[in-house]
Enzyme design. Sequence first.
Site, PDB file in Angstrom:
ATOM      1  N   GLU A   1      35.060  31.955  50.402  1.00 48.34           N
ATOM      2  CA  GLU A   1      34.685  33.451  50.703  1.00 48.34           C
ATOM      3  C   GLU A   1      33.613  34.101  49.671  1.00 48.34           C
ATOM      4  OE1 GLU A   1      36.822  35.634  53.201  1.00 48.34           O
ATOM      5  OE2 GLU A   1      38.246  35.051  52.016  1.00 48.34           O
TER       6      GLU A   1
ATOM      7  N   HIS B   1      41.425  37.301  56.286  1.00 48.18           N
ATOM      8  CA  HIS B   1      40.900  38.401  55.592  1.00 48.18           C
ATOM      9  C   HIS B   1      40.924  39.466  56.526  1.00 48.18           C
ATOM     10  CE1 HIS B   1      38.028  39.024  52.029  1.00 48.18           C
ATOM     11  NE2 HIS B   1      38.493  40.160  52.391  1.00 48.18           N
TER      12      HIS B   1
ATOM     13  N   ARG C   1      41.162  38.401  45.914  1.00 46.55           N
ATOM     14  CA  ARG C   1      40.203  37.623  46.233  1.00 46.55           C
ATOM     15  C   ARG C   1      40.617  36.012  45.841  1.00 46.55           C
ATOM     16  NH1 ARG C   1      37.890  40.742  48.356  1.00 46.55           N
ATOM     17  NH2 ARG C   1      35.900  41.744  47.802  1.00 46.55           N
TER      18      ARG C   1
END
Length: 338
Positions: free
Chosen positions: A266, A292, A237
């Site tokens: 994000e 991603h 993340r």
Amino acid sequence: MKPKLVITHRVHDEVLEMLAPHCDVIANQTSCSLSRNDTIQLAHDADALMVFMPDRVDAEFLRRCPKLKVIGAALKGYDNFDVAACTANNVWLTFVPDLLTVPTAELTIGLMVGLIRHIRASDQHIRSGYFKGWRPQFYGLGVEGSTIAIIGMGAIGQAIAKRLSGWDAKLIYTDQQPLSAEKQAALNLEFLSLDEALVQADIVIMALPLNVQTQHLINQPRLQQMQPGAFLVNPCRGSVVDEAAVLRMLNTGHLAGYASDVFEMEDWAREDRPDEIDQDLLAHTNTLFTSHIGSAVSKVRLAIEKRAAENIIRVLQNEQPLDPANQLTEKREATCST
């Protein structure tokens, strides 16, 4: 009437065919994300919702979509979805816990090797037209003989360690719950504290979920703990690292390189998330970024969508979902037509 299902992002035709007998499917089959307001307008009278990484569901969303019984997330990390709000509104939240692990681990290895061996810079040099054959340049770091620290030893951390165990590198890790001695031995791992791991590592790989404890875990002081010339790889993340601090440490040369598949912009659950990736970070020569794509393997994406669909169908048939992120005590009336 069949229950209404809204799918926020494009899925395979096989998934639509799987759902069609059970639900009235409203699917966004474009390559674009729906805005939050557009999603709410479509889902205001929906019984079910299939969501993806760019989506966010919170209490206000649920208030405006009062008929929802299940939100099937086609993803592993569900930090953009308010679990407590779903539970309070008697809405099942489901996720896909296992299918993303191996492809994410594979991409992590690719990012690591690409970063430490300067593959991006070398590729750009070839395409520039200035390549005239071998020259003494683009010397990098080899995996063999290096010390690699994996920060987090859940499923993805273990999958990364498994793939690196035969590379003749020293593998160290840290986690709130250390592995058993047997697992550590099988994966050729040594457990250390976070501070010890950062000090020793040539390469640091992040493998953590995003939560209050892990947000900006790798910040300016932690980056300064790392060896001069060390590399950082982030496939988990964006917000587990402080991107602004990463840029500063790249500019000083203390951090030799940063590779990531994920970005702070994000992380929709953060009210203070940046709107975009810093242009100076994007332009830095010692970076390697992917969009991603950790789970972007065709057969894996199809399996993820099918699993999310199966969870949705089960709930609409008044059955327990296979992969619940929450637990409900009150059953809602079955609505699925078969």
